[in-house]
Design an enzyme around this catalytic site. Structure first.
Site, mmCIF file in Angstrom:
data_model
loop_
_atom_site.group_PDB
_atom_site.id
_atom_site.type_symbol
_atom_site.label_atom_id
_atom_site.label_comp_id
_atom_site.label_asym_id
_atom_site.label_seq_id
_atom_site.Cartn_x
_atom_site.Cartn_y
_atom_site.Cartn_z
ATOM 1 N N ARG A 67 95.613 44.553 50.044
ATOM 2 C CA ARG A 67 94.256 45.103 49.937
ATOM 3 C C ARG A 67 93.516 44.436 48.778
ATOM 4 O O ARG A 67 92.335 44.191 48.839
ATOM 5 C CB ARG A 67 94.264 46.631 49.786
ATOM 6 C CG ARG A 67 92.850 47.189 49.566
ATOM 7 C CD ARG A 67 92.689 48.703 49.825
ATOM 8 N NE ARG A 67 93.876 49.485 49.567
ATOM 9 C CZ ARG A 67 94.348 49.781 48.339
ATOM 10 N NH1 ARG A 67 93.712 49.368 47.267
ATOM 11 N NH2 ARG A 67 95.439 50.494 48.213
ATOM 12 N N TYR A 120 67.917 45.027 61.299
ATOM 13 C CA TYR A 120 68.986 45.419 62.219
ATOM 14 C C TYR A 120 69.099 46.948 62.225
ATOM 15 O O TYR A 120 69.169 47.580 61.169
ATOM 16 C CB TYR A 120 70.293 44.777 61.748
ATOM 17 C CG TYR A 120 71.497 45.210 62.528
ATOM 18 C CD1 TYR A 120 71.689 44.782 63.846
ATOM 19 C CD2 TYR A 120 72.453 46.033 61.958
ATOM 20 C CE1 TYR A 120 72.794 45.175 64.557
ATOM 21 C CE2 TYR A 120 73.574 46.429 62.674
ATOM 22 C CZ TYR A 120 73.731 46.003 63.973
ATOM 23 O OH TYR A 120 74.829 46.400 64.679
ATOM 24 N N ASP A 193 69.815 39.593 54.390
ATOM 25 C CA ASP A 193 70.748 39.563 55.510
ATOM 26 C C ASP A 193 70.523 38.228 56.222
ATOM 27 O O ASP A 193 69.494 38.012 56.864
ATOM 28 C CB ASP A 193 70.472 40.756 56.443
ATOM 29 C CG ASP A 193 71.453 40.824 57.607
ATOM 30 O OD1 ASP A 193 72.006 39.770 58.007
ATOM 31 O OD2 ASP A 193 71.654 41.933 58.142
ATOM 32 N N LYS A 218 78.798 37.219 64.083
ATOM 33 C CA LYS A 218 77.789 36.503 64.859
ATOM 34 C C LYS A 218 77.984 34.986 64.743
ATOM 35 O O LYS A 218 78.985 34.483 65.191
ATOM 36 C CB LYS A 218 76.401 36.975 64.426
ATOM 37 C CG LYS A 218 76.283 38.505 64.251
ATOM 38 C CD LYS A 218 76.446 39.299 65.530
ATOM 39 C CE LYS A 218 76.608 40.801 65.319
ATOM 40 N NZ LYS A 218 75.562 41.447 64.548
HETATM 41 C C1 LIG Z 1 75.399 42.681 63.793
HETATM 42 C C2 LIG Z 1 74.537 42.714 62.597
HETATM 43 C C3 LIG Z 1 74.877 43.470 61.474
HETATM 44 C C4 LIG Z 1 76.083 44.400 61.448
HETATM 45 O O1 LIG Z 1 77.272 43.691 61.505
HETATM 46 P P1 LIG Z 1 78.622 44.246 62.223
HETATM 47 O O2 LIG Z 1 79.546 43.088 62.052
HETATM 48 O O3 LIG Z 1 78.285 44.555 63.634
HETATM 49 O O4 LIG Z 1 79.032 45.463 61.457
HETATM 50 C C5 LIG Z 1 74.055 43.405 60.377
HETATM 51 N N1 LIG Z 1 72.936 42.636 60.380
HETATM 52 C C6 LIG Z 1 72.575 41.901 61.432
HETATM 53 C C7 LIG Z 1 71.339 41.094 61.374
HETATM 54 C C8 LIG Z 1 73.351 41.919 62.581
HETATM 55 O O5 LIG Z 1 72.980 41.192 63.646
#
Ligand SMILES: *Cc1c(COP(=O)(O)O)cnc(C)c1O
Length: 402
Positions: A67, A120, A193, A218
């Site tokens: 961890r 998001y 982000d 992503k």
């Molecule tokens: C998918 C996404 C998230 C969240 O991420 P997870 O891996 O699904 O928890 C945050 N910001 C954006 C822009 C996203 O597309």
């Protein structure tokens, strides 16, 4: 004990100095030294929960318990820091786990968060449904309107300014450098982000942001086979707080997930180039189609953020959204009738996906200021042959008339 990953100087263990290397070179080599015992070109996956000690407290390489640190996670973290130009990176079990850890590290009850009005949906839900009940306050603002942001962060003495560009799903572009200045003038921590762009297209820390957030699920992972998240910073004090919570709360990425993400990142540069050229071809081809009220893609000269995107990003990425002139029923029918573009949430994988945000990714923001138009469909353009993708989209458009 937290393992110290602060030595991300660019000089790799196999002696390659990557500090002035091209992005694509760093993507393949940073944190990826071959295994010194066997010469294995690909570093092994350390599927272990704990590490033998040479006498009490005698840690090999600082490793104690997985961890706090695992070599495979360190490899991913070093790679992410090298790609975003940060001093420290931390990886997590999901993008939202990364966001949660960051917000716990920097907020206390009474603090205020200002975020874009089309972030998001899950980010809004996390703050609105988890942090607000714990005494944090939240407001949303049009992030492309710099005067509105300046007024909002001043009026609320915001602790955090949360920026997402390109935004999801409206593909709005906001000015990271200007927002960093505005946030800092008000004493706010500026978070970007960077999931939609990926570090290949833009590097927010170099534009003045304090923290980069990723859903590595992503484009970074890139193959729709692993969920993960990351935080990247350039400040030792902030890194210390995040590192403590990664260890102390424990929403870490597991070694197999970290390894798959590293494997995906090796091809990030070539993938995102292809995502971008495919998406530009599709956006240009669909713009002006009579069934479409709007094609939102920052690579189009008609996009209000085009000039800014051309300055801020290397190219324009793989995400497009379409609004249908005939309304929600047409949008839904279209989303259900493509074949190569598969109907699924998520984005950024090699395969093309189509989504109806109102009822899928953005269902949680219905009825809020973040509500998405009901005639909108989102495309995550993959790296298949673009003629095949266009034929699929055109076929689905033609089917709307029949
Ligand atoms: C998918 C996404 C998230 C969240 O991420 P997870 O891996 O699904 O928890 C945050 N910001 C954006 C822009 C996203 O597309």
């Amino acid at each position: 004990m937290t393992h110290d990953t602060s030595d991300i100087s660019g000089a790799d263990a196999h002696g390659i100095d990557l500090s002035s290397s091209d992005f694509a070179t760093r993507a393949i080599h940073a944190g990826q030294a071959f295994d010194p015992t066997t010469g294995s070109v690909v570093p092994p996956v350390y599927l272990t929960s704990t590490f033998v000690q040479d006498g009490i407290g005698g840690f090999r390489g600082g490793y104690e318990y997985a961890r706090s640190a695992n070599p495979t996670r360190d490899s991913l973290q070093e790679l992410l820091a090298a790609l975003e130009g940060g001093s420290h990176a931390y990886s997590f079990a999901s993008g939202l786990a990364a966001e949660d850890t960051l917000l716990r590290a920097v907020l206390k009850p009474g603090d205020h968060v200002v975020m874009g009005n089309d972030v998001y949906g899950g980010t809004h839900r996390l703050v609105n449904r988890v942090f607000v009940p714990w005494g944090v306050t939240l407001s949303t603002v049009e992030m492309t309107d710099l005067d509105a942001v300046r007024a909002e962060v001043a009026a609320t003495s915001a602790a955090v300014l949360w920026v997402e560009t390109p935004s999801n799903p409206m593909m709005k572009i906001s000015d990271i450098a200007a927002l960093a200045e505005i946030g800092h003038a008000a004493g706010a921590l500026v978070v970007v982000d960077n999931t939609f762009a990926s570090p290949y297209l833009q590097q927010p820390l170099s534009l003045g942001a304090d923290v980069v957030v990723h859903s590595t699920t992503k484009y970074l992972g890139g193959h729709s086979d692993v969920v993960g998240g990351a935080l990247v910073v350039n400040d030792a004090e902030l890194a210390e707080k995040i590192g403590f919570l990664q260890f102390g709360v424990g929403a870490i990425s597991g070694p197999m997930d970290a390894w798959l993400t590293v494997r995906g990142i090796k091809t990030l540069a070539v993938r995102v180039e292809r995502h971008s050229t495919n998406a530009l071809t599709i956006a240009e081809s669909l713009e002006g189609h009579p069934a479409l009220e709007a094609v939102h893609y920052p690579g189009l000269a008609s996009h209000p953020g085009h000039a800014l995107a051309a300055r801020q990003m290397r190219s324009f990425g793989g995400m497009i959204s379409l609004q249908f002139a005939a309304g929600p029923a047409a949008a839904r029918a279209f989303a259900e009738s493509t074949t190569l573009f598969q109907l699924a949430e998520s984005l950024g994988g090699v395969e093309s996906l189509i989504g109806y945000p109102t009822e899928m990714t953005h269902a949680s923001v219905r009825g809020t200021a973040l509500e998405v138009p009901e005639n909108l469909v989102r495309l995550s353009v993959g790296i298949e042959g673009v003629d095949d993708l266009l034929a699929d989209l055109r076929g689905a458009l033609a089917a709307l008339d029949s």
